[in-house]
Each structure stands twice: as structure tokens, then as C-alpha cells.
Enzyme design. Structure first.
Site, short mmCIF file in Angstrom:
data_model
loop_
_atom_site.label_atom_id
_atom_site.label_comp_id
_atom_site.label_asym_id
_atom_site.label_seq_id
_atom_site.Cartn_x
_atom_site.Cartn_y
_atom_site.Cartn_z
CB CYS A 72 27.28 12.32 1.81
SG CYS A 72 27.26 10.62 1.27
CB CYS A 85 24.03 8.51 -3.65
SG CYS A 85 22.72 7.92 -2.61
CB CYS A 99 24.25 5.47 4.21
SG CYS A 99 22.69 6.31 3.91
CD GLN A 123 4.56 8.52 8.09
OE1 GLN A 123 5.50 8.92 7.42
NE2 GLN A 123 3.30 8.78 7.79
CD GLU A 175 -3.72 1.16 3.76
OE1 GLU A 175 -3.53 2.35 4.01
OE2 GLU A 175 -3.25 0.58 2.77
CG ASP A 203 -1.19 10.43 5.76
OD1 ASP A 203 -0.69 11.01 4.78
OD2 ASP A 203 -0.50 9.88 6.64
CB CYS A 250 4.02 12.95 1.26
SG CYS A 250 3.19 11.80 0.15
C1 LIG Z 1 0.71 8.25 3.15
S1 LIG Z 1 0.23 6.61 3.54
C2 LIG Z 1 -0.62 6.82 5.03
C3 LIG Z 1 0.16 6.37 6.18
C4 LIG Z 1 -0.49 6.40 7.56
N1 LIG Z 1 -1.47 7.44 7.73
C5 LIG Z 1 0.64 6.54 8.55
O1 LIG Z 1 0.88 7.65 9.03
O2 LIG Z 1 1.31 5.55 8.83
C6 LIG Z 1 -1.09 6.34 2.40
C7 LIG Z 1 -1.81 5.03 2.57
O3 LIG Z 1 -2.90 5.00 1.66
C8 LIG Z 1 -3.07 3.67 1.22
N2 LIG Z 1 -3.87 3.76 -0.03
C9 LIG Z 1 -3.45 4.20 -1.23
N3 LIG Z 1 -4.47 4.21 -2.11
C10 LIG Z 1 -5.57 3.76 -1.45
C11 LIG Z 1 -6.92 3.55 -1.83
N4 LIG Z 1 -7.33 3.80 -3.07
N5 LIG Z 1 -7.78 3.10 -0.89
C12 LIG Z 1 -7.36 2.87 0.38
N6 LIG Z 1 -6.08 3.05 0.79
C13 LIG Z 1 -5.19 3.48 -0.11
C14 LIG Z 1 -1.66 3.15 1.06
O4 LIG Z 1 -1.62 1.76 1.11
C15 LIG Z 1 -0.97 3.81 2.26
O5 LIG Z 1 -0.99 2.97 3.39
#
Ligand SMILES: C[S@@+](CC[C@H](N)C(=O)[O-])C[C@H]1O[C@@H](n2cnc3c(N)ncnc32)[C@H](O)[C@@H]1O
Length: 472
Positions: A75, A81, A176, A299, A349, A398, A425
Site C-alpha cells: 500500500c 496511515c 484502501c 464483527q 449486554e 466475549d 481480542c
Molecule cells: C467484543 S464485543 C462482543 C461482541 C459479540 N459477542 C459479537 O460477536 O458480536 C464486547 C461487548 O461487550 C459489551 N460490554 C462492554 N462492557 C460491558 C459491561 N460492563 N456489561 C455488559 N456489556 C458490556 C460491549 O458493548 C460489546 O458489545
């Protein structure tokens, strides 16, 4: 070694290996030096940007010997960037380094007996893999050293990405490699039109200018959403821009705009106007449909998200009888994805609109055994919640980069689900949480997945199994 080292140049520093966050490690007089934007095997001169008693951080200012592992970045924006910082490393090595990061973090932080970390699941597409990009308009284009030294006048309006650590400077992106489909055509076409029409590009310092931000979202089956954010409420200017996009780029299936007069670019609290087409795009996964609106999370690498969810589902080993908790469920994608294999799935969530999307997606797919709750995890996941909805047999979690709150980990230890599938992650915080969970759980499997080729980011899935009473 101290702060006095700042700006000192370390000559002939051999770069030894990759550390975390894409930085590499060398040694100077016995001290560790973290250097960015280099490759193991390079011999460099590096200027110290931060000096501490136990380590230093430095940036390479000259490369004397190139690592044999280097490849030529594809790139033209590489180095300026902030994205795709690992283009100078072959994809095979990127994958090996990512796996090694997981190994290192688990050995260094978790310090528990571990199975072998599986080879990373690489991406089929190492370019054009993102389904969402966010470009910024600016009247303060980043100029290269050659441009500044030439003394000439240059176009200062730009449409592209922020320079790392500079909120006020934008690199004007010509091509990009992150997003396929029409993305480059839309961005370049809109910039050319705006320049020809003399429309104003946003001034972040003065908080003025019509054109502020451009988001392009794509779905696998040729659906394209474009969201333009305007920094001024100018109906004629807005109409001009939106009409241009509608008439010139027929591939856009959802053409939206927002008037954003706030200080920041977030728009969860603002009205989104549909100029043409639908108000959403749709992604599919194993026949499931996911509706993605302008404010929905999804995602960003759809193909690899599918691989990730397959790993999570396989680790969960569901038989159809289980109650599953999907913690940090976002828009409920994992919950809805595994619902067919479980008795019931409960997603939690804290973003309420995401929970609304999760419910809508369940409805759209005729899924009747998922339940979704909005709230802060450590507050929602308590005794009364569990007694109301049954204890989980399997927990899928997650969390965001920071990992789980220790109260949540405590609660998981108390709940004693047979399995915990931990998707993360950030292997460092994941390893920290796994160390706490090891009071009652064995680590059975570790599977990294590459969601973001050309970057150092790594996603990792860990299967934890409850120890028997004899083991605890
Ligand atoms: C890595 S993402 C998960 C994504 C989902 N599992 C997916 O694959 O699409 C983490 C999520 O945790 C939520 N989150 C962060 N802190 C939180 C909390 N204290 N209580 C509840 N949810 C929370 C965020 O809003 C986000 O949607």
C-alpha cells in the site's frame, strides 16, 4: 537508564523478536528496547521516545540491514496511515507471530498448565476483508516531508484516516486495501465531487465545515450502506452531496445521512435520515440473517467472524439440552448462532440498542429460545438473575479488551458451569482472567483466529472445563 535517555539515538540495534502490540524487542546495554514499525532481524538506528528504569521505547530512524523476513508493503500509504502496520511482514510470519503472542501472554500471565496453543486459523482474504470503514473529511491534510520541503502549495482538503496519535491530521487515502466492493470508488468519487464543487471539508479545531465523516458498510451479498455525516445543517449542500451519490453510484443499497453539530463524531444519539434505499443491510451466516442498521455493531470481518463462531460453538460442544449464557452478547450474534444447538440461550449486554437488534434478529430468524437482557454485567449477573433463568451449563463470554470485571469472574466461579468458552481480542486480559478461573477450571483448548490480517491484533478462543471435586 532514565528519562534522560529521551531522544538519544541507539546505533546498530539488532531487532530480536516480536513483543506485544506489534512492537519488536532489542537490547541496549542489557536493557529491553521496544521498537515500533520494524521486523525481527532488522539492524537499525533508533531514537528513544520514552526512557524508564527497566525498559525503553524507541522509533527506528534508519535501517542498516533489512530482515530477510521482510516483504515489500503493497500500500502506498504504508508507514503514514495507522492501519495495516504489518504489511512488511509476510502473512505466514504474521500468523506465527500472532500465535506466539498468545503463547507468551498465557505463559507470562496465566501461569497455569496449558494445552498446546493451536496454529492460528488464518484468513482466506488477507486484503479487502473489512465490512466497515470510517473515513474523516478534513481541511488539514497530512503533508509528507518532501511536500513540506518543496515549499510548494498543496491541496489541504483530505478524505481518509487519522494519522496515529494525531486527532487533527488526516492522510488522504487514494486506495484502501481493507474494503472491497465499491468502497474506493465511493470515497474517491465523493472527494473529487466535493473539491470540484468547492464544498467545505471539516475543520476540527474551528468545528466548522459541511463534510465531516463518511462510513461505508458492506455485506457479503453486494449490499452497501453509505452514511455521510454533515457538520453543518445546510439543506442545499446536503442535497447536492446525496444526489451525487445516488445518481453516480448505483451499487449503494442504503444511502443515509446525519447532521452532526456536536463536538464528536459519535451518532448513537442522533437521527439518521434515509436519503435512498433501505435503512439497513443484511448479513447472512449459515442461512441466518442479521439485520445491520447504521447504529448496529457487527464483527468487521464477516468471513473470519464465521470461523470464530464455529470455533466457539465447537468448544461449547452443545447437545441441545443446555442452558447457555452468552455474556457481552453485543447484537446477539453468537447467541442466535448457537441457539439451534441449545435448549435456551441468554444474552447479556449493556448497550440497549444492541439488545434491541439481538431481539429483532432472533425474530427475523424465527428463533424462539434466546432471551436478551440489557445491563452492566456485574450488576445483571447475580443470584436473583440466575435463579430466575436457570443456572448455565455452558457460558460463552466475549468481553471487551479490558476483559471481565473481577466480580463477574467471581460469579462464574460461583456458578460452576461445566464449560466456559472465553472469546477475547486481548490475550493479556484473557490470560489474567483465566488465571483467576483456574481455581475451578482446567484450560482444555486454545485456538487463535486471525480476524485482522496485516495488523498485530489477534483474537483467541479458550475452552475451560470445570475441575472435578478431586482436582480442586
Ligand atoms: C467484543 S464485543 C462482543 C461482541 C459479540 N459477542 C459479537 O460477536 O458480536 C464486547 C461487548 O461487550 C459489551 N460490554 C462492554 N462492557 C460491558 C459491561 N460492563 N456489561 C455488559 N456489556 C458490556 C460491549 O458493548 C460489546 O458489545
Amino acid at each position: 537508564m532514565s528519562r534522560k535517555m529521551k531522544n538519544k539515538v541507539l546505533h546498530n540495534l539488532k531487532i530480536e523478536r516480536i513483543a506485544t502490540e506489534g512492537k519488536c524487542v532489542g537490547h541496549h546495554e542489557g536493557k529491553v528496547v521496544f521498537v515500533s514499525n520494524v521486523a525481527p532481524g532488522d539492524l537499525v538506528d533508533a531514537r528513544v521516545t520514552r526512557g524508564r528504569s527497566s525498559f525503553m521505547e524507541a522509533e527506528a530512524i534508519a535501517i542498516h540491514e533489512h530482515s530477510p523476513d521482510r516483504v515489500i508493503p503493497f500500500c502506498e500509504h504504508f508507514g503514514t496511515c495507522g492501519g495495516c502496520k504489518w504489511q512488511h511482514i509476510s502473512y505466514e510470519l504474521q500468523m506465527a507471530y500472532k500465535r506466539q503472542q498468545v503463547v507468551d501472554q498465557f505463559q507470562r500471565i496465566a501461569k497455569v498448565p496449558l494445552p498446546e496453543v493451536m496454529p492460528i486459523i488464518g484468513a482466506g482474504n488477507t486484503r479487502y476483508y473489512r465490512n466497515k470503514l470510517d473515513f474523516t473529511f478534513s481541511n488539514n491534510r497530512w503533508l509528507t516531508r518532501e511536500e513540506i520541503d518543496s515549499g510548494e502549495d498543496f491541496e489541504r482538503n483530505a478524505l481518509g484516516f487519522h494519522i496515529p496519535k494525531r486527532f487533527d491530521k488526516i492522510v488522504d487515502i487514494k486506495h484502501c486495501y481493507l474494503q472491497g466492493s465499491l468502497s474506493n470508488e465511493i470515497r474517491n468519487g465523493l472527494r473529487e465531487f466535493a473539491l470540484a464543487e468547492n464544498l467545505s471539508f471539516y475543520d476540527i479545531i474551528g468545528q466548522t465545515g459541511l463534510l465531516r465523516n463518511l462510513i461505508i458498510r458492506t455485506a457479503q451479498e453486494d449490499q452497501v450502506m453509505v452514511i455521510v455525516q454533515f457538520g453543518e445543517d445546510d439543506p442545499d449542500g446536503i442535497e447536492k452531496v446525496m444526489r451525487f451519490l445516488k445518481e453516480n453510484i448505483p451499487g449503494i443499497t442504503s444511502l443515509l445521512y446525519i447532521v452532526n453539530l456536536k463536538k464528536n463524531e459519535t451518532f448513537q444519539d442522533l437521527d439518521v435520515h434515509v436519503y435512498a434505499g433501505k435503512d439497513h443491510i443484511e448479513e447472512t451466516m449459515e442461512g441466518l440473517r442479521f439485520k445491520i442498521g447504521p447504529k448496529s455493531f457487527y464483527q468487521t470481518n464477516s468471513q473470519q467472524a464465521y470461523r470464530l463462531y464455529q470455533v466457539a460453538r465447537e468448544f461449547a460442544g452443545l447437545t441441545g439440552e443446555e442452558t447457555v449464557y452468552d455474556l457481552y452478547t453485543g447484537t446477539g450474534t453468537i447467541a442466535n448462532f448457537v441457539a439451534g444447538n441449545a435448549q435456551q440461550v441468554i444474552g447479556i449486554e449493556y448497550v440497549e440498542p444492541a439488545i434491541a437488534d439481538a431481539k429483532e434478529n432472533a425474530l427475523l430468524n424465527g428463533i424462539t429460545n434466546t432471551l436478551f437482557y440489557a445491563g452492566d454485567m456485574k450488576a445483571v449477573l447475580n443470584e436473583s438473575f440466575v435463579s430466575q433463568y436457570q443456572k448455565p451449563d455452558v457460558v460463552i463470554t466475549d468481553p471487551p479488551r479490558a476483559g471481565m470485571h473481577e466480580d463477574v469472574v467471581e460469579m462464574l466461579l460461583h456458578l460452576e458451569a461445566t464449560k466456559i468458552v472465553y472469546v477475547s481480542c486481548n490475550p493479556a486480559t484473557q490470560a489474567r482472567d483465566v488465571a483467576l478461573l483456574s481455581a475451578k477450571y482446567h484450560v482444555k483448548r486454545i485456538q487463535p483466529v486471525d480476524m485482522f490480517p496485516q495488523t498485530y491484533h489477534v483474537e483467541n478462543v479458550v475452552l475451560l472445563e470445570l475441575k472435578s471435586n478431586d482436582d480442586q
